[in-house]
Enzyme design. Structure first.
Site, PDB file in Angstrom:
ATOM      1  N   SER A 112       0.620  -1.488   0.176  1.00 41.06           N
ATOM      2  CA  SER A 112      -0.044  -0.166   0.066  1.00 41.06           C
ATOM      3  C   SER A 112       0.914   1.126  -0.101  1.00 41.06           C
ATOM      4  CB  SER A 112      -0.949  -0.056   1.348  1.00 41.06           C
ATOM      5  OG  SER A 112      -1.292   1.054   1.481  1.00 41.06           O
ATOM      6  N   TYR A 153      -1.662  -0.415  10.684  1.00 42.29           N
ATOM      7  CA  TYR A 153      -1.753  -0.907   9.354  1.00 42.29           C
ATOM      8  C   TYR A 153      -0.515  -0.321   8.606  1.00 42.29           C
ATOM      9  CZ  TYR A 153      -3.882  -1.300   4.507  1.00 42.29           C
ATOM     10  OH  TYR A 153      -4.164  -1.509   3.045  1.00 42.29           O
TER      11      TYR A 153
HETATM   12  P1  NAP Z   1     -11.524  -5.731   0.785  1.00 45.08           P
HETATM   13  O1  NAP Z   1     -12.307  -5.267  -0.462  1.00 45.08           O
HETATM   14  O2  NAP Z   1     -11.960  -5.364   1.995  1.00 45.08           O
HETATM   15  O3  NAP Z   1     -11.245  -7.201   0.601  1.00 45.08           O
HETATM   16  C1  NAP Z   1     -10.621  -8.020   1.395  1.00 45.08           C
HETATM   17  C2  NAP Z   1     -10.559  -9.471   1.219  1.00 45.08           C
HETATM   18  O4  NAP Z   1      -9.422 -10.184   2.190  1.00 45.08           O
HETATM   19  C3  NAP Z   1     -11.692 -10.212   0.874  1.00 45.08           C
HETATM   20  O5  NAP Z   1     -11.676 -11.164   0.144  1.00 45.08           O
HETATM   21  C4  NAP Z   1     -11.761 -10.841   2.600  1.00 45.08           C
HETATM   22  O6  NAP Z   1     -12.366 -12.065   2.395  1.00 45.08           O
HETATM   23  C5  NAP Z   1     -10.177 -11.416   2.610  1.00 45.08           C
HETATM   24  N1  NAP Z   1      -9.553 -11.552   4.028  1.00 45.08           N
HETATM   25  C6  NAP Z   1      -9.640 -10.872   4.814  1.00 45.08           C
HETATM   26  N2  NAP Z   1      -9.126 -11.218   6.092  1.00 45.08           N
HETATM   27  C7  NAP Z   1      -8.897 -12.440   5.825  1.00 45.08           C
HETATM   28  C8  NAP Z   1      -8.247 -13.764   5.976  1.00 45.08           C
HETATM   29  N3  NAP Z   1      -8.021 -13.603   7.516  1.00 45.08           N
HETATM   30  N4  NAP Z   1      -7.945 -14.859   5.491  1.00 45.08           N
HETATM   31  C9  NAP Z   1      -8.207 -14.891   4.056  1.00 45.08           C
HETATM   32  N5  NAP Z   1      -8.648 -13.743   3.505  1.00 45.08           N
HETATM   33  C10 NAP Z   1      -9.273 -12.995   4.169  1.00 45.08           C
HETATM   34  O7  NAP Z   1     -10.182  -5.126   0.296  1.00 45.08           O
HETATM   35  P2  NAP Z   1      -9.212  -4.760  -0.628  1.00 45.08           P
HETATM   36  O8  NAP Z   1      -9.535  -3.125  -0.703  1.00 45.08           O
HETATM   37  O9  NAP Z   1      -9.801  -5.221  -1.986  1.00 45.08           O
HETATM   38  O10 NAP Z   1      -7.913  -4.757  -0.396  1.00 45.08           O
HETATM   39  C11 NAP Z   1      -7.257  -6.081  -0.773  1.00 45.08           C
HETATM   40  C12 NAP Z   1      -5.663  -5.939  -0.438  1.00 45.08           C
HETATM   41  O11 NAP Z   1      -5.201  -4.461  -0.984  1.00 45.08           O
HETATM   42  C13 NAP Z   1      -5.326  -5.799   1.099  1.00 45.08           C
HETATM   43  O12 NAP Z   1      -4.161  -6.446   1.479  1.00 45.08           O
HETATM   44  C14 NAP Z   1      -5.321  -4.230   1.280  1.00 45.08           C
HETATM   45  O13 NAP Z   1      -4.780  -3.826   2.596  1.00 45.08           O
HETATM   46  C15 NAP Z   1      -4.661  -3.819   0.066  1.00 45.08           C
HETATM   47  N6  NAP Z   1      -4.866  -2.258  -0.076  1.00 45.08           N
HETATM   48  C16 NAP Z   1      -6.056  -1.885  -0.484  1.00 45.08           C
HETATM   49  C17 NAP Z   1      -6.188  -0.697  -0.777  1.00 45.08           C
HETATM   50  C18 NAP Z   1      -7.702   0.150  -1.041  1.00 45.08           C
HETATM   51  O14 NAP Z   1      -7.627   1.414  -1.129  1.00 45.08           O
HETATM   52  N7  NAP Z   1      -8.636  -0.475  -1.250  1.00 45.08           N
HETATM   53  C19 NAP Z   1      -5.129   0.281  -1.071  1.00 45.08           C
HETATM   54  C20 NAP Z   1      -3.794  -0.047  -0.820  1.00 45.08           C
HETATM   55  C21 NAP Z   1      -3.727  -1.724  -0.435  1.00 45.08           C
HETATM   56  P3  NAP Z   1     -14.050 -12.179   2.858  1.00 45.08           P
HETATM   57  O15 NAP Z   1     -14.610 -11.729   1.620  1.00 45.08           O
HETATM   58  O16 NAP Z   1     -14.435 -13.755   2.881  1.00 45.08           O
HETATM   59  O17 NAP Z   1     -14.054 -11.328   3.958  1.00 45.08           O
END
Ligand code: NAP
Length: 260
Positions: A149, A162
């Site tokens: 991130s 985080y």
């Molecule tokens: P999201 O929409 O909240 O999705 C999170 C995903 O992680 C879901 O598929 C969830 O599964 C899964 N998950 C959570 N805890 C878990 C666990 N203990 N074991 C297995 N799976 C788990 O998040 P996102 O925004 O797509 O983020 C994805 C990645 O990108 C993360 O690492 C996040 O930190 C990173 N990121 C996001 C952003 C942003 O702006 N959105 C920016 C930078 C980095 P369930 O559906 O079953 O709950």
């Protein structure tokens, strides 16, 4: 055993993980979609992957638990007989944003166990499998992609646990890139900017970033889309960067650029 390349995407049920599964399907991968709690969302991802003409399977596992990680990898190897790509995408944000003077230890432990510890040991587990598969000629090298991130290098005073977890992901990438190069396994870090997903859907979060964008946050001044991250990962998955490892790919609209 399938003769198609196989990708394991942790957190593939929603957001960036789902978009990644779809983009990998478009470049010919069979996809194992891992999810934690949301089976319905994982089923939707599977349907989307199959619509692209690719094969998909779903596997529930909490990546923060060793026993779950072991079962996830065992399932993958039994079902497909190979793994060519691991995308460590599963991630969580603190339920409540506390000032770093107030961070509860429980939140710190939870965030680090999912975002950092799980990435390290998932990488370790899958890397060992890839080494074996490479040595037995089943696969020709492999790739591992870790989702960090802009928070890995950008301070947020109310998001300490985080930020630390993502800074650690950057070092995991470098460590394993150096360790695995001799086996033909390249390791990459994808560093997304602010992406519209469930993670950023809370009103307070939307309000915060909408205000920043209105003030001119980045050269490409808008929210990022999950598929823009997924496409970057698919470019790696296609094997277009064979002489690069340990690299960071920023998918953030140029956020980190300095202007004076
Ligand atoms: P999201 O929409 O909240 O999705 C999170 C995903 O992680 C879901 O598929 C969830 O599964 C899964 N998950 C959570 N805890 C878990 C666990 N203990 N074991 C297995 N799976 C788990 O998040 P996102 O925004 O797509 O983020 C994805 C990645 O990108 C993360 O690492 C996040 O930190 C990173 N990121 C996001 C952003 C942003 O702006 N959105 C920016 C930078 C980095 P369930 O559906 O079953 O709950």
């Amino acid at each position: 055993m399938t003769d198609k390349k196989v990708a394991l995407v942790t957190g593939g049920s929603r957001g960036i993980g789902r978009a990644t599964c779809i983009e990998l399907a478009k470049v010919g991968y069979t996809v194992l979609i891992n999810y934690h709690e949301n089976l319905e969302a994982a089923e939707e991802t599977r349907k989307a992957v199959e619509t692209c003409g690719a094969e998909a399977e779903i596997c529930q596992a909490d990546v923060s638990a060793k026993s779950h990680r072991d079962l996830l990898v065992a399932f993958m190897l039994e079902r497909f007989g190979r793994v060519d790509l691991l995308v460590n995408c599963a991630g969580v944000a603190p339920a409540v944003r506390h000032d770093i003077l107030e961070t509860p230890e429980e939140s710190f432990d939870h965030i680090l166990s999912v975002n950092l510890r799980a990435v390290y040991f998932m990488t370790q587990r899958v890397a060992n499998a890839m080494v074996g598969l490479t040595e037995s000629g089943v696969i020709e090298g492999g790739a591992i992609v870790n989702i960090s991130s802009l928070r890995s290098y950008t301070v947020a005073k109310n998001y300490g646990e985080y930020c630390i977890s993502k800074a650690g992901v950057s070092m995991i990438t470098k460590l394993f890139a150096v360790r695995l190069a001799e086996f033909g396994i390249n390791v990459y870090e994808i560093s997304p900017g602010i992406i519209k997903t469930d993670m950023t859907s809370a009103d307070s979060v939307q309000e915060f970033y909408n205000k920043k964008i209105a003030q001119g946050m980045a050269p490409i001044n808008r929210w990022g889309k999950p598929e823009e991250v997924g496409r970057a990962i698919a470019a790696i998955a296609r094997g277009d960067f064979p002489f690069s490892t340990g690299e960071v790919f920023h998918v953030d609209g140029g956020w980190g650029l300095r202007e004076l």
